[in-house]
Design an enzyme around this catalytic site. Structure first.
Site, mmCIF file in Angstrom:
data_model
loop_
_atom_site.group_PDB
_atom_site.id
_atom_site.type_symbol
_atom_site.label_atom_id
_atom_site.label_comp_id
_atom_site.label_asym_id
_atom_site.label_seq_id
_atom_site.Cartn_x
_atom_site.Cartn_y
_atom_site.Cartn_z
ATOM 1 N NE ARG A 69 48.086 17.921 44.761
ATOM 2 C CZ ARG A 69 47.694 16.989 45.391
ATOM 3 N NH1 ARG A 69 46.360 16.660 44.911
ATOM 4 N NH2 ARG A 69 47.876 16.244 46.310
ATOM 5 C CG HIS A 73 47.891 23.567 39.066
ATOM 6 N ND1 HIS A 73 48.343 24.676 39.786
ATOM 7 C CD2 HIS A 73 47.524 22.525 39.892
ATOM 8 C CE1 HIS A 73 48.149 24.319 40.972
ATOM 9 N NE2 HIS A 73 47.667 23.109 41.054
ATOM 10 C CG ASN A 101 51.310 26.584 38.558
ATOM 11 O OD1 ASN A 101 50.164 26.201 39.337
ATOM 12 N ND2 ASN A 101 51.288 27.018 37.319
ATOM 13 C CG HIS A 200 43.069 18.765 47.997
ATOM 14 N ND1 HIS A 200 42.515 20.149 47.995
ATOM 15 C CD2 HIS A 200 43.942 19.017 46.757
ATOM 16 C CE1 HIS A 200 43.225 20.954 47.209
ATOM 17 N NE2 HIS A 200 44.165 20.339 46.480
#
Length: 353
Positions: A69, A73, A101, A200
């Site tokens: 991930r 980000h 975060n 996910h």
């Protein structure tokens, strides 16, 4: 004009030109990225990254999903430049405590371990930004998902911005419309959005991210009607009202395997995040969710394509290859003036060029 002695003038001019060359060489663009970027300078780079990721998977399976991930980000906030890895400093509020975060991103130590191994083999060569890209690919491949050839050659940012992260990254409450708008800003399509949401397929999310769906969807004081009743009961037990909201829950029913079960769960009303389930309840994205729920190979292909497109996002800002992913390099002492007089001399040279 103040006259610099010839010897000093030549020395200072040389130092200034070296400094200028060092600075301008830091700029990069997506056109600079290519497969095999380290084939000559660090030919074992990709193997080293994969080896550390294998060890991380063995120690704690969830950690590789967390590292995967990082690409999302990092790349959405001013391009793929490892800005999210920077620790705060007295002069900079970084991205680790940004809303999307804080208490969410984890396993930074895996990147530290990768960087340490690479620095031993090829000091000062492989950027932290490229580590994120390689490690994200390996996280997917090692858990049963697709493998793809990554494009490398990124530089690491010289700064980070919590404000930018807060303004850009979507919340777990985001709906499909907001997500589509966000992706379009980066020339990523609806297909990219749905496929990349399949990230996910592995990992876990916090109770914090689902509480409103269970107890107060849209301020109604009621659960989200899109939730399958049996799944809602399961979540109620895992995330009761008085729960520590940092307790984690599986994002899909096969959290250790990268597959298309995530999409099957969305079709069945068993999506954990609102931003996930909305992809099935929204007409513009529903068809792709259904398609990927029955066509895993096409999902894998679209996911790899989306990761490559996202990995090409670059800000064009100056950068460097950090030796420690958590902090920028110390500026080179031989390029900095040792006294105020030398600084004045440098200013004089700059004025004459």
């Amino acid at each position: 004009m103040f006259q610099i002695p010839p010897t000093n003038q030549t020395t200072m001019l040389l130092l200034f030109l070296i400094f200028l060359l060092h600075t301008t060489s830091l700029v990069t663009s997506s056109s600079d990225l290519r497969p095999g970027f380290y084939s000559n300078t660090c030919p074992e780079a990709e193997y080293i990254v994969q080896d550390v990721m294998k060890k991380a998977l063995f120690r704690e399976p969830r950690s590789v999903a967390s590292v995967m991930r990082f690409q999302f980000h990092d790349c959405f906030v001013n391009g793929c430049d490892a800005s999210m890895l920077l620790d705060d400093t007295p002069d900079m509020l970084g991205e680790k405590l940004a809303l999307s975060n804080i208490n969410s991103l984890r396993s930074f130590e895996v990147v530290d371990e990768i960087k340490e191994a690479l620095e031993k083999k090829c000091p000062g060569v492989v950027s932290c930004a490229d580590i994120i890209i390689m490690a994200s690919r390996d996280a997917v491949a090692l858990t049963g998902g697709p493998n793809w050839e990554v494009r490398l050659g990124r530089l690491d940012s010289l700064t980070a911005s919590q404000e930018d992260s807060d303004n850009i990254m979507p919340s777990p409450r985001a709906n499909a419309t907001a997500l589509i708008d966000l992706f379009q800003k980066y020339n990523l399509t609806v297909k990219d959005l749905v496929a990349l949401s399949g990230s996910h397929s592995i990992g876990q999310g916090r109770c914090f991210s689902v509480m409103f769906r269970l107890y107060n969807q849209s301020g109604s004081g009621k659960p989200d009607p899109a939730l399958d009743p049996s799944y809602r009961e399961q979540l109620n037990k895992l995330c009761p009202l008085d729960v520590d909201q940092n307790v984690t829950v599986n994002l899909d029913s096969t959290p250790l395997v990268f597959d298309n079960q995530y999409f099957k769960d969305l079709v069945a009303g068993r999506g954990f995040l609102n931003s996930d389930e909305t992809l099935f309840t929204f007409p513009k994205t529903r068809g792709l969710v259904r398609f990927y729920s029955t066509h895993q190979s096409q999902f894998f292909e679209a996911f790899a394509e989306g990761m490559l497109k996202m990995g090409d996002l670059q800000s064009g800002r100056p950068g460097e290859v950090r030796r420690n992913c958590r902090m920028v390099n110390a500026r080179r002492a031989h390029l900095l003036p040792d006294s105020q007089q030398e600084m004045e001399n440098k200013d004089e040279i700059h004025a004459c060029i």
